[in-house]
Design an enzyme around this catalytic site. Structure first.
Site, short mmCIF file in Angstrom:
data_model
loop_
_atom_site.label_atom_id
_atom_site.label_comp_id
_atom_site.label_asym_id
_atom_site.label_seq_id
_atom_site.Cartn_x
_atom_site.Cartn_y
_atom_site.Cartn_z
N CYS A 44 1.04 -1.22 -0.22
CA CYS A 44 0.00 -0.09 0.04
C CYS A 44 0.98 1.28 -0.05
O CYS A 44 0.48 2.33 0.04
CB CYS A 44 -0.89 -0.10 1.21
SG CYS A 44 -0.41 -0.44 2.77
N ASP A 82 3.04 2.24 2.23
CA ASP A 82 3.92 2.62 3.40
C ASP A 82 3.96 1.44 4.34
O ASP A 82 2.89 0.81 4.60
CB ASP A 82 3.00 3.67 4.24
CG ASP A 82 3.12 4.99 3.21
OD1 ASP A 82 4.21 5.50 3.35
OD2 ASP A 82 1.90 5.30 2.75
N CYS A 97 7.16 7.59 1.63
CA CYS A 97 7.63 8.77 1.02
C CYS A 97 8.43 9.77 2.09
O CYS A 97 8.47 9.60 3.40
CB CYS A 97 6.19 9.35 0.38
SG CYS A 97 5.25 9.96 1.81
N CYS A 132 0.30 10.19 5.58
CA CYS A 132 1.43 9.82 6.12
C CYS A 132 1.54 9.77 7.52
O CYS A 132 2.26 9.11 8.25
CB CYS A 132 2.79 10.42 5.38
SG CYS A 132 2.45 10.15 3.32
#
Lengths: 225, 400
Positions: free
Chosen positions: A61, A63, A88, A135
């Site tokens: 996915c 992460d 990221c 995130c």
């Protein structure tokens, strides 16, 4: 020929073009934590160094995050918090910042750490681009997973807060987690959430509950509506 | 001063000084509207006509087969939407590939979802190739359009366009289906591959300026004589009323000049870039473990290197490279608003882990061997640093 251009709205970025007209999406704080990550797990974790671990996501996915936590059994303050992240720049910076927040000033209590919101991490980072909000949620989830793990290992089962999914639309098999994910991915209206999840399309009776959840998650992750 | 290495030529190219020079008069004193009847308008119209004649000769086409647009996206949209809508009485089946540019792919999906068309999305092989046989096998009596890109923008794989075009042409004649057309998006190919539309057997061809050292916001659609398209825009007689709006005179002039230079230099550029491309591929493979070259090893644009670095996420590596002055791209997760990994890498049958770690280096006219050496020197420690932060350890069987 050069024109005096203004910085792009909404960016207080750091990587600035030579003409000063453009700046990067990320703030100086994000960049600092991204290029100089704090508290990451350098070596393999040794048994005994940590008394709780947490995990969230998968590389599929986009992460994946693992955290190792050392909690002082007497005071239940977090003494050490180490992590590894596949993700990221925002994911790496958010995790690094979270690790600082839970260990600074003698360390947070587990209850205070559980109350930490993604918004708090983002505030300390000076903000993240809208599409990167998810995130900062990951490390928040991994932290709560580790807190539960600590309580499990110490037999304090009454303090474990289960995060099991609640079925909202039995027809489309949509849970509150699915709606949470959709909101995090930027679907902030009922219509957009429906596009992503198909919730309520064959079962309009659940729509008031869906709208309530959208409001709840918007407030939780993006502040006051 | 920090060294800067631009390796994102598939995203866009800097404009050549020759192109700017050709455009300048039309950005300054020759400002007339080509539709005006006075001298200033006539001068502008002459420039557009000249550009059209030049482009027609480069494409082995006629002047009235060139439609100027605002770029590759509009040309692709016009080809797909314009042709399908106008000719749907002849059939409502379309064929494309899973690795097409979104300008074709999303136009196809729109027709599928909203306008009752059926679309076949051909899967490429593991190197990104689609075969003429695959296309032929997918053809049906109600197929009216096949759209396949000349070269892929992410992995650089060059598709056998002439062979596919030839096969479609034969099928059309044998089965008596004159409505069946072949369109190709050649935006990435124009700098390196021949564009003779008769040899390619294409009925429509998309080209743009921004990938060939021309101006951004310029493009064209080659449309073979006799083909009817439904316009996307309305409001004037320009471009035979198929694409109304005052002509982008300077843009059209720049596009023509850029295309002429691209086609003049393409063999020389290929010769110059091939060893640089191979040096970069070998340099990365020999200095960094756990990588994968995505795309075809030889049927590949001379300027494209698409490499997956296992266990790390592409965007993070792009930011680290940016800090080192190296400018590259990814089609993976976080660069797009959707958070989906590259549809192209996934279509090759590779897992998400490979797609998330893919980086595209695209070389260009300014690229030197020193640039390649610089990248090969800077890259390994950055990859190692991000891998040290990563909890993931993808096993070789998933990317070999």
């Amino acid at each position: 020929m050069s024109l005096p251009l203004r910085p792009i709205a909404g960016t207080t970025g750091d990587v600035t073009a030579k003409n000063g007209a453009q700046s990067w999406f990320y703030t100086d704080v994000v960049k600092d934590h991204f290029f100089h990550p704090r508290n990451f797990m350098v070596e393999d974790a040794r048994e005994g160094d940590y008394n709780a671990i947490g995990k969230v996501g998968s590389p599929a996915c986009g992460d994946e995050l693992r955290v190792w936590m050392k909690v002082d059994p007497e005071s239940e303050h977090i003494q050490d918090f180490r992590w590894k992240t596949f993700g990221c720049g925002s994911a790496i910076a958010s995790t690094s910042m979270a690790s600082v927040m839970v260990t600074e000033g003698g360390g947070m209590t587990l209850e205070a750490a559980r109350a930490l919101k993604p918004q708090d991490i983002m505030d300390r980072l000076g903000g993240l681009p809208a599409r990167k909000f998810h995130c900062s949620v990951l490390c928040d989830k991994a932290l709560r997973d580790a807190i539960n793990d600590y309580y499990r290992r110490t037999g304090q089962f009454d303090k474990i807060v289960a995060e099991s999914a609640r079925l909202i639309d039995p027809v489309a098999k949509v849970t509150d987690h699915d709606i949470e994910e959709a909101v995090l991915e930027g679907a902030h209206t009922l219509e957009l959430v429906q596009q992503k999840t198909k919730v309520g399309i064959g079962n309009p009776g659940c729509l008031p509950a869906v709208e309530e959840l959208i409001r709840f998650y918007k407030e939780k992750y993006f502040g006051a509506v | 001063m920090k060294r800067e290495v631009y390796l994102d030529h598939a995203a866009t190219t800097p404009m050549l000084p020759d192109v700017l020079e050709a455009m300048l008069p039309y950005l300054t004193h020759v400002y007339g509207n080509p539709s005006s009847f006075h001298s200033l308008g006539k001068n502008a119209k002459d420039a557009v006509d000249e550009a059209r004649t030049l482009i027609a000769s480069l494409l082995h086409a006629r002047e009235d087969e060139i439609l100027f647009t605002s770029g590759g996206t509009e040309s692709d949209n016009l080809a797909v939407l314009g042709y399908a809508r106008k000719n749907q009485a002849q059939g409502k089946h379309l064929i494309t590939t899973q690795i097409e540019h979104h300008a074709v792919l999303e136009a196809m999906m729109h027709l599928e979802k909203k306008e009752g068309f059926e679309v076949t999305y051909l899967p490429p092989d593991r190197d990104g190739l689609v075969s003429a046989q695959q296309v032929e096998d997918a053809l049906r009596p109600d197929t009216i359009l096949v759209s396949i890109m000349s070269a892929n923008n992410e992995i650089g794989t060059i598709e056998p366009i002439a062979e596919i075009g030839n096969r479609i042409q034969k099928w059309r004649e044998v089965h008596g289906r004159p409505a069946l057309l072949f369109h190709s998006d050649a935006c990435q190919a124009a700098e390196y591959l021949p564009l003779d539309t008769q040899k390619l057997h294409v009925d429509m061809l998309t080209l743009n300026g921004s990938k060939i050292y021309g101006p951004k916001g310029t493009g064209l659609l080659f449309v073979k004589r006799g083909i009817k398209l439904q316009p996307l825009l309305f409001g004037g007689a320009q471009e035979r009323s198929i694409r109304p709006g005052t002509e982008n005179v300077a843009g059209v002039v720049g596009l023509a000049r850029a295309l002429a230079i691209a086609q003049r230099d393409r063999e020389g550029q290929e010769k110059r870039l091939l060893p640089l491309r191979e040096a970069l591929i070998r340099g990365i493979q020999s200095s960094i473990p756990k990588t994968r070259l995505n795309g075809h090893p030889t049927a590949r644009l001379p300027n494209n290197v698409n490499m997956s670095f296992m266990d790390i996420e592409g965007e993070a590596l792009i930011l680290y490279l940016d800090e080192a002055g190296i400018y590259v791209s990814t089609g993976s997760a976080c660069t797009s608003a959707s958070l989906d990994p590259s549809h192209v890498i996934l279509a090759l049958g590779l897992p998400y882990e490979v797609a998330h770690g893919s980086i595209r280096f695209t070389l260009g006219r300014s690229t030197t061997q020193e640039d390649m050496d610089y990248v090969i020197q800077k890259l390994p420690p950055l990859v190692a640093k991000l891998r040290a932060l990563s909890p993931v350890n993808v096993e070789p069987k998933y990317f070999a």
